[in-house]
Design a protein around this motif. Structure first.
Motif, PDB file in Angstrom:
ATOM      1  N   THR A   1       3.554   7.381   8.014  1.00  0.00           N
ATOM      2  CA  THR A   1       3.615   7.204   9.467  1.00  0.00           C
ATOM      3  C   THR A   1       4.112   5.780   9.731  1.00  0.00           C
ATOM      4  N   GLU A   2       5.337   5.559   9.384  1.00  0.00           N
ATOM      5  CA  GLU A   2       5.880   4.210   9.532  1.00  0.00           C
ATOM      6  C   GLU A   2       6.584   4.052  10.872  1.00  0.00           C
ATOM      7  N   ALA A   3       6.455   2.880  11.430  1.00  0.00           N
ATOM      8  CA  ALA A   3       7.090   2.566  12.705  1.00  0.00           C
ATOM      9  C   ALA A   3       7.847   1.249  12.566  1.00  0.00           C
ATOM     10  N   VAL A   4       8.790   1.060  13.457  1.00  0.00           N
ATOM     11  CA  VAL A   4       9.540  -0.199  13.474  1.00  0.00           C
ATOM     12  C   VAL A   4       8.555  -1.350  13.690  1.00  0.00           C
ATOM     13  N   ASN A   5       8.625  -2.343  12.855  1.00  0.00           N
ATOM     14  CA  ASN A   5       7.706  -3.481  12.930  1.00  0.00           C
ATOM     15  C   ASN A   5       8.235  -4.518  13.914  1.00  0.00           C
ATOM     16  N   THR A   6       7.464  -4.773  14.965  1.00  0.00           N
ATOM     17  CA  THR A   6       7.889  -5.807  15.919  1.00  0.00           C
ATOM     18  C   THR A   6       7.204  -7.142  15.631  1.00  0.00           C
ATOM     19  N   GLU A   7       6.455  -7.183  14.539  1.00  0.00           N
ATOM     20  CA  GLU A   7       5.768  -8.444  14.166  1.00  0.00           C
ATOM     21  C   GLU A   7       6.482  -9.094  12.990  1.00  0.00           C
ATOM     22  N   ARG A   8       7.771  -9.238  13.096  1.00  0.00           N
ATOM     23  CA  ARG A   8       8.518  -9.818  11.973  1.00  0.00           C
ATOM     24  C   ARG A   8       8.135 -11.268  11.729  1.00  0.00           C
ATOM     25  N   ASP A   9       7.558 -11.893  12.770  1.00  0.00           N
ATOM     26  CA  ASP A   9       7.098 -13.271  12.600  1.00  0.00           C
ATOM     27  C   ASP A   9       5.853 -13.337  11.721  1.00  0.00           C
ATOM     28  N   VAL A  10       5.122 -12.233  11.627  1.00  0.00           N
ATOM     29  CA  VAL A  10       3.900 -12.199  10.805  1.00  0.00           C
ATOM     30  C   VAL A  10       4.251 -11.779   9.380  1.00  0.00           C
ATOM     31  N   VAL A  11       4.894 -10.625   9.263  1.00  0.00           N
ATOM     32  CA  VAL A  11       5.365 -10.161   7.953  1.00  0.00           C
ATOM     33  C   VAL A  11       6.779  -9.650   8.129  1.00  0.00           C
ATOM     34  N   ASP A  12       7.694 -10.196   7.352  1.00  0.00           N
ATOM     35  CA  ASP A  12       9.104  -9.872   7.542  1.00  0.00           C
ATOM     36  C   ASP A  12       9.463  -8.597   6.785  1.00  0.00           C
ATOM     37  N   LYS A  13       9.067  -7.457   7.358  1.00  0.00           N
ATOM     38  CA  LYS A  13       9.472  -6.177   6.806  1.00  0.00           C
ATOM     39  C   LYS A  13       9.854  -5.269   7.958  1.00  0.00           C
ATOM     40  N   ALA A  14      10.753  -4.334   7.681  1.00  0.00           N
ATOM     41  CA  ALA A  14      11.350  -3.555   8.764  1.00  0.00           C
ATOM     42  C   ALA A  14      10.362  -2.590   9.406  1.00  0.00           C
ATOM     43  N   THR A  15       9.491  -1.981   8.585  1.00  0.00           N
ATOM     44  CA  THR A  15       8.589  -0.969   9.126  1.00  0.00           C
ATOM     45  C   THR A  15       7.149  -1.262   8.729  1.00  0.00           C
ATOM     46  N   THR A  16       6.239  -0.619   9.435  1.00  0.00           N
ATOM     47  CA  THR A  16       4.818  -0.780   9.116  1.00  0.00           C
ATOM     48  C   THR A  16       4.091   0.545   9.348  1.00  0.00           C
ATOM     49  N   THR A  17       3.032   0.788   8.586  1.00  0.00           N
ATOM     50  CA  THR A  17       2.255   2.021   8.728  1.00  0.00           C
ATOM     51  C   THR A  17       1.350   1.908   9.948  1.00  0.00           C
TER      52      THR A  17
ATOM     53  N   LYS B   1       0.823  -1.213   0.000  1.00  0.00           N
ATOM     54  CA  LYS B   1       0.000   0.000   0.000  1.00  0.00           C
ATOM     55  C   LYS B   1       0.862   1.271   0.000  1.00  0.00           C
ATOM     56  N   THR B   2       1.848   1.310   0.888  1.00  0.00           N
ATOM     57  CA  THR B   2       2.710   2.498   0.974  1.00  0.00           C
ATOM     58  C   THR B   2       3.462   2.703  -0.342  1.00  0.00           C
ATOM     59  N   THR B   3       3.961   1.619  -0.903  1.00  0.00           N
ATOM     60  CA  THR B   3       4.695   1.687  -2.173  1.00  0.00           C
ATOM     61  C   THR B   3       3.779   2.196  -3.284  1.00  0.00           C
ATOM     62  N   ALA B   4       2.560   1.709  -3.314  1.00  0.00           N
ATOM     63  CA  ALA B   4       1.619   2.101  -4.367  1.00  0.00           C
ATOM     64  C   ALA B   4       1.304   3.589  -4.287  1.00  0.00           C
ATOM     65  N   ILE B   5       1.083   4.095  -3.090  1.00  0.00           N
ATOM     66  CA  ILE B   5       0.753   5.524  -2.953  1.00  0.00           C
ATOM     67  C   ILE B   5       1.950   6.370  -3.376  1.00  0.00           C
ATOM     68  N   SER B   6       3.148   5.944  -3.013  1.00  0.00           N
ATOM     69  CA  SER B   6       4.350   6.680  -3.442  1.00  0.00           C
ATOM     70  C   SER B   6       4.460   6.702  -4.959  1.00  0.00           C
ATOM     71  N   ALA B   7       4.119   5.583  -5.584  1.00  0.00           N
ATOM     72  CA  ALA B   7       4.253   5.499  -7.045  1.00  0.00           C
ATOM     73  C   ALA B   7       3.247   6.412  -7.747  1.00  0.00           C
ATOM     74  N   LEU B   8       2.108   6.660  -7.136  1.00  0.00           N
ATOM     75  CA  LEU B   8       1.055   7.444  -7.798  1.00  0.00           C
ATOM     76  C   LEU B   8       1.096   8.937  -7.458  1.00  0.00           C
ATOM     77  N   SER B   9       1.621   9.254  -6.292  1.00  0.00           N
ATOM     78  CA  SER B   9       1.434  10.611  -5.767  1.00  0.00           C
ATOM     79  C   SER B   9       2.279  11.652  -6.500  1.00  0.00           C
ATOM     80  N   ASP B  10       1.683  12.845  -6.662  1.00  0.00           N
ATOM     81  CA  ASP B  10       2.427  13.998  -7.200  1.00  0.00           C
ATOM     82  C   ASP B  10       3.370  14.585  -6.157  1.00  0.00           C
TER      83      ASP B  10
END
Lengths: 141, 183, 222
Positions: free
Chosen positions: B31-47, B16-25
């Protein structure tokens, strides 16, 4: 819902000590919660209370939105977020340089200045305690 | 100033974040924060609150793109953001454990937006997991929501061209529906 | 299946180029058992279409598809359910192939299995991120998503000419993306409204798609 189980027990212990100390120093404190940046509760005082994690999630969103506003307006480094209502005041502050945030609810009979001092002292104590932890670097932004 | 509020919804890690960046003027507000649920989705940050981007159609007309947090625990943000939305893009990660369940959950949660405007579904990561296919998703949506004819497309959320197709289809659907409802 | 328009079939037998392939595909879609279609042409590599999984395999990219292939022969054979053929080749989703065949097979003529005056509505969206398409085609598909229309009415509401609208209906029909109305059906009210003011029809088709048009102007797209 306490999410303490997902965090380093040493962090939970340090948080418990810091929040208990703030409670002892601030008679107007109703609730204080230490949350992770992504909206999970690390520890709270008093231990009873809301159990669904909603406050932690909201506090996380509020913190992120306030930091986005600060960034957008280029008004320097963020300090505290204050939400003042008829029957209570919520003050939030990031533990400096860390990915955890303290959110505290005070009664309105406590002066705003005293509330702010209490929150600042607590986040400073938390920073010192986290620095001393072997896992401290993993809680750094 | 005319504005069209479009939400980008879906589970954590769908793009979602990537898509909005790709479209936005504009530079997007994140509002990304450090993701502490790496066991759920392995990405560093989450909105944790929202992503915001804009497309200026004219000096007097804007599309406002809001990305919502993917986790249910932030559903208060969903309630706030969906109030003014005319349409939504649902992104679903095809290599997730239960992508169909994810689609149904977000479709249910945001159903009122479909009913008053448009919805387009984008299937991400279909290169890693080719099934379910877009056809299978459309059958599921048709069975569950007989009145909904939701477009389901495969999409790479980094691809502006593909996202423009999705947004165009959403706009055409909003226009077409209004044309048929006009008295 | 070809009940009406049988005379047209005799004039233009469905044994030429993509027309014969499209006709075979349309017939095969009606069959309940899983089938494999093989298309052999004198100037193209063999093309396989597996209806059981909705996929095709062709060595040639679709961008290099000839408009009029030479010497086309179509073979069909039943295949075993749950045991897709040729698992070692890189099968691809069938929509883009059918879209392209539908474009070339009948040009702007009506597909042989469609009857004049029949109304069609969209029953599923083609995967447009994988299919080369025009702005006009998006507009037509979105219009079909909201009502049963003839080719003439589709053109009227979208500002396209009738043959162009017919070609889009052909393409969508070959893909199984539109469904015919079950019986006689009155046109949607919006058609009567536009028909009542024919001089304003073109302007209405533009203003009816204002948000979409301004977005395409801004973001690009044919």
């Amino acid at each position: 819902m306490s999410d303490a189980g997902r965090f380093d027990p040493a962090l939970v212990a340090a948080g418990t000590a810091a929040l208990d100390a703030m409670k002892a120093d601030s008679p107007g404190l109703v609730l204080a919660v230490l949350i992770s940046d992504d909206g999970f509760e690390v520890v709270r005082t008093p231990r009873m209370g809301e159990q669904d994690g909603r406050f932690a999630s909201m506090a996380s969103s509020v913190q992120a939105l306030s930091e986005a506003v600060i960034h957008e307006l280029q008004i320097g480094k963020g300090d505290a977020v204050i939400i003042q209502a008829a029957s209570g005041v919520v003050i939030q502050q990031r533990v400096p340089g860390r990915s955890v945030v303290l959110s505290a609810l005070f009664r309105t009979d406590e002066s705003l200045g005293r509330c702010l001092v209490g929150v600042r002292n607590c986040t400073a104590a938390l920073d010192a305690a986290i620095s001393a932890l072997p896992s401290g670097s993993s809680i750094t932004l | 100033m005319a504005e069209h509020v479009i939400l980008v919804v879906g589970p954590m890690g769908a793009g979602k974040t990537t898509a909005i960046s790709a479209l936005s003027d504009i530079d997007t507000i994140r509002t990304e924060a450090v993701n502490t649920e790496r066991d759920v989705v392995d990405k560093a940050t989450t909105t944790v609150a929202l992503d915001y981007g804009e497309i200026e159609l004219s000096p007097n007309e804007k599309i406002r793109l809001y990305g919502v947090p993917g986790q249910k625990r932030f559903d208060f943000m969903w309630s706030i953001l969906k109030q003014r939305a005319v349409g939504m893009i649902v992104l679903v990660k095809n290599d997730a454990e239960d992508p169909v369940g994810d689609l149904v959950a977000f479709f249910d949660e945001f159903r009122e937006i479909h009913e008053r405007g448009g919805v387009v579904v984008g299937i991400t990561h279909s290169d890693l997991a080719p099934r379910p296919t877009t056809y299978e998703y459309q059958q599921i949506v048709a069975e569950r929501y007989p009145s909904a004819l939701a477009p389901v497309f495969t999409v790479d959320p980094r691809s502006r061209d593909q996202l423009v197709v999705m947004l165009s289809v959403l706009a055409a659907n909003v226009d077409s529906r209004a044309m048929f409802l006009a008295r | 299946m070809f009940a009406s328009g049988a005379s047209e079939v005799r004039e233009r037998p469905d044994t030429v180029g993509w027309r014969s392939v499209a006709t075979a595909i349309h017939s095969m879609r009606q069959l309940p058992m899983p089938m494999l279609l093989t298309v052999v042409s004198s100037d193209c590599e063999p093309l396989w279409v597996d209806f059981s999984t909705g996929r095709y395999y062709w060595e040639r990219p679709l961008t290099a598809m000839p408009e009029q292939p030479g010497g086309v022969t179509v073979y069909s054979q039943p295949i075993e359910a749950g045991n897709p053929p040729y698992p070692w080749v890189a099968w691809r989703a069938m929509d883009p192939l059918l879209w392209q065949i539908g474009r070339y097979a009948f040009g702007t003529d009506r597909a042989t299995w469609m009857r004049p005056g029949d109304r069609y509505a969209l029953q599923r969206w083609p995967n447009l991120t994988e299919i080369p398409h025009s702005t006009e085609e998006i507009r037509m598909i979105a219009t079909l998503a909201n009502g049963y229309l003839t080719a003439q009415e589709l053109g009227l509401l979208t500002g396209a000419d009738e043959p162009t609208a017919q070609r889009v209906l052909n393409m969508l029909s070959l893909m199984g993306a539109v469904k015919p109305a079950g019986g006689p059906l009155a046109p949607p009210a919006v058609v009567a409204k536009v028909q009542a003011e024919p001089q304003q029809a073109a302007a209405a088709s533009t203003s009816n798609f204002g948000f979409f048009s301004r977005l395409r102007d801004k973001m690009g797209g044919r």
